[in-house]
Design a protein around this motif. Structure first.
Motif, PDB file in Angstrom:
ATOM      1  N   TYR A  15     -64.117  31.997  -4.983  1.00  0.00           N
ATOM      2  CA  TYR A  15     -63.525  32.485  -3.735  1.00  0.00           C
ATOM      3  C   TYR A  15     -62.000  32.412  -3.675  1.00  0.00           C
ATOM      4  CZ  TYR A  15     -68.343  32.361  -2.136  1.00  0.00           C
ATOM      5  OH  TYR A  15     -69.695  32.572  -2.011  1.00  0.00           O
ATOM      6  N   VAL A  16     -61.361  31.636  -4.535  1.00  0.00           N
ATOM      7  CA  VAL A  16     -59.905  31.505  -4.486  1.00  0.00           C
ATOM      8  C   VAL A  16     -59.300  32.332  -5.618  1.00  0.00           C
ATOM      9  CG1 VAL A  16     -57.943  29.936  -4.487  1.00  0.00           C
ATOM     10  CG2 VAL A  16     -60.122  29.194  -3.501  1.00  0.00           C
ATOM     11  N   ALA A  17     -58.829  33.514  -5.265  1.00  0.00           N
ATOM     12  CA  ALA A  17     -58.191  34.395  -6.239  1.00  0.00           C
ATOM     13  C   ALA A  17     -56.677  34.223  -6.172  1.00  0.00           C
ATOM     14  CB  ALA A  17     -58.554  35.851  -5.952  1.00  0.00           C
ATOM     15  N   ASP A  18     -55.989  34.406  -7.288  1.00  0.00           N
ATOM     16  CA  ASP A  18     -54.532  34.370  -7.281  1.00  0.00           C
ATOM     17  C   ASP A  18     -54.009  35.357  -6.241  1.00  0.00           C
ATOM     18  OD1 ASP A  18     -54.599  32.540  -9.321  1.00  0.00           O
ATOM     19  OD2 ASP A  18     -53.948  33.937 -10.885  1.00  0.00           O
ATOM     20  N   ASP A  46     -49.599  31.909  -6.730  1.00  0.00           N
ATOM     21  CA  ASP A  46     -49.135  32.874  -5.720  1.00  0.00           C
ATOM     22  C   ASP A  46     -49.955  32.828  -4.434  1.00  0.00           C
ATOM     23  OD1 ASP A  46     -47.065  33.876  -7.373  1.00  0.00           O
ATOM     24  OD2 ASP A  46     -48.522  35.127  -8.431  1.00  0.00           O
ATOM     25  N   LEU A  47     -50.473  31.674  -4.075  1.00  0.00           N
ATOM     26  CA  LEU A  47     -51.274  31.564  -2.858  1.00  0.00           C
ATOM     27  C   LEU A  47     -50.378  31.545  -1.618  1.00  0.00           C
ATOM     28  CD1 LEU A  47     -53.824  28.787  -3.922  1.00  0.00           C
ATOM     29  CD2 LEU A  47     -54.053  31.268  -4.147  1.00  0.00           C
ATOM     30  N   VAL A  48     -50.913  32.082  -0.525  1.00  0.00           N
ATOM     31  CA  VAL A  48     -50.306  31.928   0.794  1.00  0.00           C
ATOM     32  C   VAL A  48     -51.100  30.844   1.501  1.00  0.00           C
ATOM     33  CG1 VAL A  48     -49.770  33.032   2.991  1.00  0.00           C
ATOM     34  CG2 VAL A  48     -49.582  34.342   0.857  1.00  0.00           C
ATOM     35  N   LEU A  49     -50.464  29.701   1.760  1.00  0.00           N
ATOM     36  CA  LEU A  49     -51.140  28.541   2.333  1.00  0.00           C
ATOM     37  C   LEU A  49     -50.925  28.486   3.838  1.00  0.00           C
ATOM     38  CD1 LEU A  49     -50.166  25.763  -0.270  1.00  0.00           C
ATOM     39  CD2 LEU A  49     -52.202  27.232  -0.250  1.00  0.00           C
ATOM     40  N   ALA A  64     -47.388  21.418  -7.392  1.00  0.00           N
ATOM     41  CA  ALA A  64     -48.071  21.923  -8.588  1.00  0.00           C
ATOM     42  C   ALA A  64     -47.792  23.402  -8.845  1.00  0.00           C
ATOM     43  CB  ALA A  64     -49.573  21.701  -8.459  1.00  0.00           C
ATOM     44  N   GLY A  65     -47.047  24.052  -7.946  1.00  0.00           N
ATOM     45  CA  GLY A  65     -46.643  25.433  -8.181  1.00  0.00           C
ATOM     46  C   GLY A  65     -47.679  26.486  -7.865  1.00  0.00           C
ATOM     47  N   VAL A  66     -48.666  26.156  -6.996  1.00  0.00           N
ATOM     48  CA  VAL A  66     -49.733  27.124  -6.740  1.00  0.00           C
ATOM     49  C   VAL A  66     -49.369  28.138  -5.659  1.00  0.00           C
ATOM     50  CG1 VAL A  66     -51.450  25.390  -7.369  1.00  0.00           C
ATOM     51  CG2 VAL A  66     -50.967  25.814  -4.945  1.00  0.00           C
ATOM     52  N   ALA A  67     -48.311  27.875  -4.871  1.00  0.00           N
ATOM     53  CA  ALA A  67     -48.064  28.681  -3.674  1.00  0.00           C
ATOM     54  C   ALA A  67     -46.757  29.464  -3.754  1.00  0.00           C
ATOM     55  CB  ALA A  67     -48.038  27.790  -2.436  1.00  0.00           C
ATOM     56  N   ARG A  68     -46.758  30.620  -3.097  1.00  0.00           N
ATOM     57  CA  ARG A  68     -45.522  31.393  -2.929  1.00  0.00           C
ATOM     58  C   ARG A  68     -45.048  31.411  -1.486  1.00  0.00           C
ATOM     59  NH1 ARG A  68     -46.117  36.225  -0.470  1.00  0.00           N
ATOM     60  NH2 ARG A  68     -48.178  37.204  -0.405  1.00  0.00           N
ATOM     61  N   LYS A  69     -45.963  31.076  -0.540  1.00  0.00           N
ATOM     62  CA  LYS A  69     -45.608  31.136   0.877  1.00  0.00           C
ATOM     63  C   LYS A  69     -46.391  30.090   1.656  1.00  0.00           C
ATOM     64  CE  LYS A  69     -45.364  34.331   4.825  1.00  0.00           C
ATOM     65  NZ  LYS A  69     -45.516  35.729   5.292  1.00  0.00           N
ATOM     66  N   LEU A  70     -45.761  29.572   2.726  1.00  0.00           N
ATOM     67  CA  LEU A  70     -46.379  28.589   3.597  1.00  0.00           C
ATOM     68  C   LEU A  70     -46.300  29.085   5.040  1.00  0.00           C
ATOM     69  CD1 LEU A  70     -47.566  25.678   3.937  1.00  0.00           C
ATOM     70  CD2 LEU A  70     -45.201  24.876   4.167  1.00  0.00           C
ATOM     71  N   ILE A  71     -47.459  29.215   5.697  1.00  0.00           N
ATOM     72  CA  ILE A  71     -47.536  29.565   7.114  1.00  0.00           C
ATOM     73  C   ILE A  71     -47.987  28.295   7.833  1.00  0.00           C
ATOM     74  CG2 ILE A  71     -48.621  31.049   8.841  1.00  0.00           C
ATOM     75  CD1 ILE A  71     -49.125  33.097   6.607  1.00  0.00           C
ATOM     76  N   PHE A  72     -47.171  27.759   8.745  1.00  0.00           N
ATOM     77  CA  PHE A  72     -47.421  26.384   9.193  1.00  0.00           C
ATOM     78  C   PHE A  72     -46.814  26.117  10.569  1.00  0.00           C
ATOM     79  CE2 PHE A  72     -43.162  26.365   7.672  1.00  0.00           C
ATOM     80  CZ  PHE A  72     -42.505  25.315   8.280  1.00  0.00           C
TER      81      PHE A  72
END
Length: 265
Positions: A15-18, A46-49, A64-72
């Motif tokens: 379920y978790v795609a790049d 390149d996840l949007v968290l 760990a470098g998994v994200a490109r954007k944070l919505i918070f």
């Protein structure tokens, strides 16, 4: 009906795609660190968290470098101080640059509620007089159709996948949840895919005996993962307490990228 049980490894791979938009919610409690750690292990990118409070869980993922954007909304190590890995990413681009989109807590709740109800936006008054709209052009104002002036609105948020931790569920995903609920229910209804992670898998009759606790129905759940202590170092009411020492230690370990990477290894 067939069982929705699977392992965390299988759920993340499926379920978790790049590049997808991901929510791992839980307001101080029920924070599914086990899902975050498996996402790091599988080297998703390149996840949007999305999350009301990024907490240690997103600090680790961003380190760990998994994200490109944070919505918070609200960014910090609760009761301790800064989230140092997120600060490095925002201020210095280490280990990679991070885009941010900031709201108030209620703004994020409103986004999930609009997503869950398939609404075009969610109205809220609390941005009047705030500097937040100047920092986020997705917070906009419309004239109330009832003649009481302008009101702020935020757009719906529909994550591609949400991981929701809870006390127990049956194999169909009918989920019992009690305690400090946060936005677990709202994000589950807003997300396109839902993975429920539980301390216990129980018989359907256990769920049916206490329907008031079934906040997430199996009809919206795609997978069930049995992962005891999967929310540590946060807590699950009735199962284990918050590991406050870990939150203090993370402040020490995460101040330096090399030390953080050693911990991640």
């Amino acid at each position: 009906m067939s069982s929705k049980l699977c392992t965390m490894r299988e759920a993340v791979a499926r379920y978790v795609a790049d590049g997808c938009t991901l929510a791992i919610e839980g307001f101080t409690a029920f924070i599914c660190f086990a899902a975050a750690h498996e996402i790091i292990r599988q080297r998703k990118r390149d996840l949007v968290l999305c999350r009301l409070t990024p907490d240690l869980i997103y600090d680790q993922m961003i380190a760990a470098g998994v994200a490109r954007k944070l919505i918070f909304s609200y960014l910090g190590n609760p009761g301790v101080g800064s989230l140092h890995a997120i600060r490095r990413a925002i201020e210095s681009g280490v280990p990679r640059p991070l885009e941010i989109e900031e709201y108030s807590h209620f703004g994020m709740v409103g986004r999930y509620m609009a997503g869950a109800a398939d609404l075009p936006f969610f109205p809220l008054r609390s941005y009047v007089g705030s500097d937040m709209p100047a920092a986020n052009d997705l917070i906009r104002f419309v004239d109330s159709p009832y003649g009481d002036g302008p009101i702020a609105v935020v757009p719906p948020l529909k994550p591609d996948v949400a991981f929701v931790h809870a006390q127990r569920a049956d194999v169909q995903g009918n989920t019992h949840l009690w305690g400090l609920l946060g936005t677990q229910k709202e994000v589950a209804f807003a997300a396109k895919k839902v993975v429920v992670v539980v301390e216990e898998v129980v018989d359907e009759e256990v769920i049916r005996r206490d329907p008031n606790r079934t906040l997430i129905p199996g009809l919206i759940v795609d997978a069930v993962v049995h992962e005891p202590y999967g929310a540590h170092p946060s807590y699950v009411q009735g199962y284990y307490d918050r590991d406050n020492d870990f939150y203090l230690k993370w402040d020490e370990w995460s101040r330096d990228q090399a030390t953080t990477e050693a911990w991640l290894e």
